[in-house]
Every structure is written in C-alpha cells, then in structure tokens.
Design a protein around this motif. Structure first.
Motif, PDB file in Angstrom:
ATOM      1  N   ASN A   1     -33.089  29.250  42.010  1.00  0.00           N
ATOM      2  CA  ASN A   1     -32.653  30.619  41.725  1.00  0.00           C
ATOM      3  C   ASN A   1     -31.551  30.621  40.661  1.00  0.00           C
ATOM      4  N   LEU A   2     -31.069  31.830  40.339  1.00  0.00           N
ATOM      5  CA  LEU A   2     -30.121  32.002  39.239  1.00  0.00           C
ATOM      6  C   LEU A   2     -28.798  31.267  39.492  1.00  0.00           C
ATOM      7  N   ASP A   3     -28.323  31.327  40.732  1.00  0.00           N
ATOM      8  CA  ASP A   3     -27.068  30.627  41.048  1.00  0.00           C
ATOM      9  C   ASP A   3     -27.219  29.132  40.833  1.00  0.00           C
ATOM     10  N   GLN A   4     -28.355  28.608  41.261  1.00  0.00           N
ATOM     11  CA  GLN A   4     -28.594  27.166  41.093  1.00  0.00           C
ATOM     12  C   GLN A   4     -28.739  26.809  39.614  1.00  0.00           C
TER      13      GLN A   4
ATOM     14  N   HIS B   1     -27.169  28.265  37.149  1.00  0.00           N
ATOM     15  CA  HIS B   1     -25.806  28.195  36.600  1.00  0.00           C
ATOM     16  C   HIS B   1     -25.218  26.801  36.850  1.00  0.00           C
ATOM     17  N   ILE B   2     -25.435  26.295  38.061  1.00  0.00           N
ATOM     18  CA  ILE B   2     -24.886  24.972  38.400  1.00  0.00           C
ATOM     19  C   ILE B   2     -25.576  23.889  37.564  1.00  0.00           C
TER      20      ILE B   2
END
Ligand code: IPE
Ligand code: IPE
Ligand code: MG
Ligand code: MG
Ligand code: MG
Length: 295
Positions: A170-173, A175-176
């Motif tokens: 997903n988007l949060d992952q 970013h990481i």
C-alpha cells in the motif's frame, strides 16, 4: 541543473575527480578495474556528491577542499546501479546511455565490480578530504553511511522493491520503500556535508528534513520518468516499472496525482530551506532541478 552555472561548475569538478580517480589506477589495468571504471565514468547526474558539497556550502564552510571525499557516495551509488541492473534484479541492458556492466563484462565481473565500488567508497570516506577532518567525524560518517545503505537502508529498500513485484504493497509501505531504496543515501549525503562543515544542531536538523523530502521527490520523479521519458533522454530503458510490476507512485495513485505529489514535495523542500538558517541558494536549485529533470 545545467541552467545553474555554479552547480554545473561543481558537477564538472566532481566529474574530473572521478575521472582522475580511475586514471591513477590504469597502470595495473585488470578487467575488474576496467569494469569498475566503466560504470563510474559512463556519466550520471552526480546528484549525490553535489548534495554533499552544497550542504557543506549551506552551513558556511568551503566545499572545494572536500571534492575528493564527496565522491564516496557516488562510488556506492554506482555499485547499487550495477547490481540493480543484473538479470536477477531489474534485468536492464541500458544504463547511463551505455550497455549495462554485465552486458559488457559478464555477470560475475559485474557483481565483483559492484563489490569493489562498495568497498572503495568506505576507503574514500576513511582517507580522503582535508587534514582538518577528525577521526571522530570519519567514524560518525562511516556509522551513518552503514545505516543508510545497509539492512535498514538502501539494501532493505531494494529487497522491498523486489518483494513488492509479487506481494503488492500500500501507499504507506511505498513511502517506506522509497525512503530506504533511494532516500536514505541522499539523506546521508546531506548529513555528510553538514557534519564535515561543522553544522550546528539547528542546521543539521533543517538539512536532514530537507534531504528527506528531496530523497522522496527524487524517487517519485524517477517513477514518473520511467513512464514519460524516452530512452535517449534517460540513458536507461523506459517503461520497465510497469512491465515488471514494480510498486511505484504512478502505479498506486496515477500519473496526475503523482505529478501533484512531486510539486508538493518541491514546495516542502523550498519551505524548509526558507525557514532555516542555511545559505541555501544551491540546495534550492538542486531541489528545483530534481523536480524538473528529464533524465
Ligand atoms: C537512478 O539514480 C537510480 C535511483 C536511485 C532512482 P540517478 O537518477 O541518480 O542515476 P544517475 O547517477 O544520474 O545515472
Ligand atoms: C534503483 O531504483 C535504486 C537503487 C539502485 C538503490 P530503480 O530500479 O528505480 O532505478 P532505475 O530506474 O533502474 O535507475
Ligand atoms: Mg530497481
Ligand atoms: Mg532498476
Ligand atoms: Mg526507476
């Protein structure tokens, strides 16, 4: 970047340093040396050494005496590109406008050329630069370098990138992933400059915040260019990310939203500089270049 005469001058100085670095070693030329020199001297934007040097300037120190040391992250970066292009990774045959290292020297020598450049970057950090660089500063730099490029940094990002081909994220992952794969080394470069320039805590904090945004911006634009630039512009094969099912911003949120995100990140970079006590003219130019680049 080429629109900014001063950045162009600095980038030419880096280029000359890299060229001289391998010339000195030509005498005992061996395929390994040749393979290492091939990828380093194929060109590239040299953003990472520029980040080191412009951060030194931004904290009010003289960047010129650090050029030989500023190439360390470029050697490391070039290793990461050689390995990134390997058949078992992104399987690319074009890099920096030339056939990739393994196409020219074979896979085994390309792996070793990457290994050699990896090690070489530590040697440069340990021994280059002016006499006033203290042993403690070197130790701090080498420690931060390890964190930035290792199992919680760039290498972890590369592993996440490969894993995400078959296990969607997903988007949060994402970013990481981007922060590790590309952001961590760029962040290191900025902090390297600040540490060498004896930045105060406030300056180091602002440079770090700036570089974190810039690192993300850099990879977001890399994702965009993979979709919209040509092989001639890029010097590498476009359209690879979609073909290989890579996790990218355009893939997750679409091109328009990714362009908007890039604009926002540039504004955030510039805002951080505006509200800092840094002499940040060149860092601002570097950020603008990173957003508007076409290669
Ligand atoms: C490409 O890096 C790989 C990424 C981390 C996005 P650059 O775009 O800096 O490549 P060169 O050094 O200019 O060839
Ligand atoms: C590469 O990312 C990042 C590193 C080499 C650490 P990409 O795979 O997106 O880079 P390109 O697009 O091949 O240059
Ligand atoms: Mg890759
Ligand atoms: Mg790649
Ligand atoms: Mg890419």
């Amino acid at each position: 970047m080429m629109d900014h005469p001063e950045l162009k001058n600095w980038s030419e100085a880096v280029e000359a340093e890299l060229c001289a670095y391998f010339k000195e070693r030509d005498a005992n030329s061996h395929p390994l040396e040749e393979a290492m020199a091939y990828s380093v001297n194929a060109g590239g934007k040299r953003i990472r050494p520029l980040m080191v040097l412009m951060s030194i300037q931004a904290v009010g120190a003289d960047a010129a005496s650090f050029i030989d040391m500023a190439i360390a992250p470029e050697l490391l970066h070039t290793y990461s590109l050689i390995h990134d292009d390997l058949p078992s990774m992104d399987n690319d045959d074009l890099r920096r406008g030339q056939p990739t290292n393994h196409i020219v020297y074979g896979e085994a020598m390309a792996i070793l050329a990457g290994d050699g450049l990896h090690t070489e970057s530590f040697e440069v950090l340990a021994k280059a630069g002016p006499a006033e660089v203290t042993a403690l500063q070197r130790l701090e730099l080498i420690k931060e370098f390890c964190v930035a490029i290792g199992r919680n940094g760039m290498v972890a990002g590369q592993a996440m990138d490969l894993q995400a081909e078959t296990h969607p994220i997903n988007l949060d992952q994402l970013h990481i992933l981007h922060a590790r794969k590309t952001g961590a080394l760029i962040r290191f470069c900025a902090r390297m400059g600040a540490i060498l320039g004896n930045a105060n805590d406030e300056q180091l904090k602002h440079i770090t915040a700036f570089a974190e945004k810039l690192g993300l911006l850099f990879q977001v634009v890399d994702d965009l260019l993979d979709r919209k630039a040509t092989a001639e512009q890029l010097g590498k094969t476009p359209g690879k990310d979609a073909a290989q099912g890579k996790a990218t911003f355009p893939n997750l949120i679409g091109m328009n939203q990714t362009e908007t995100l890039a604009d926002e990140l540039l504004n955030q970079c510039l805002e951080i500089l505006e509200h800092s006590n840094l002499a940040s003219h060149h860092l601002a130019n570097l950020a603008t270049f990173t957003r508007n680049r076409v290669f």
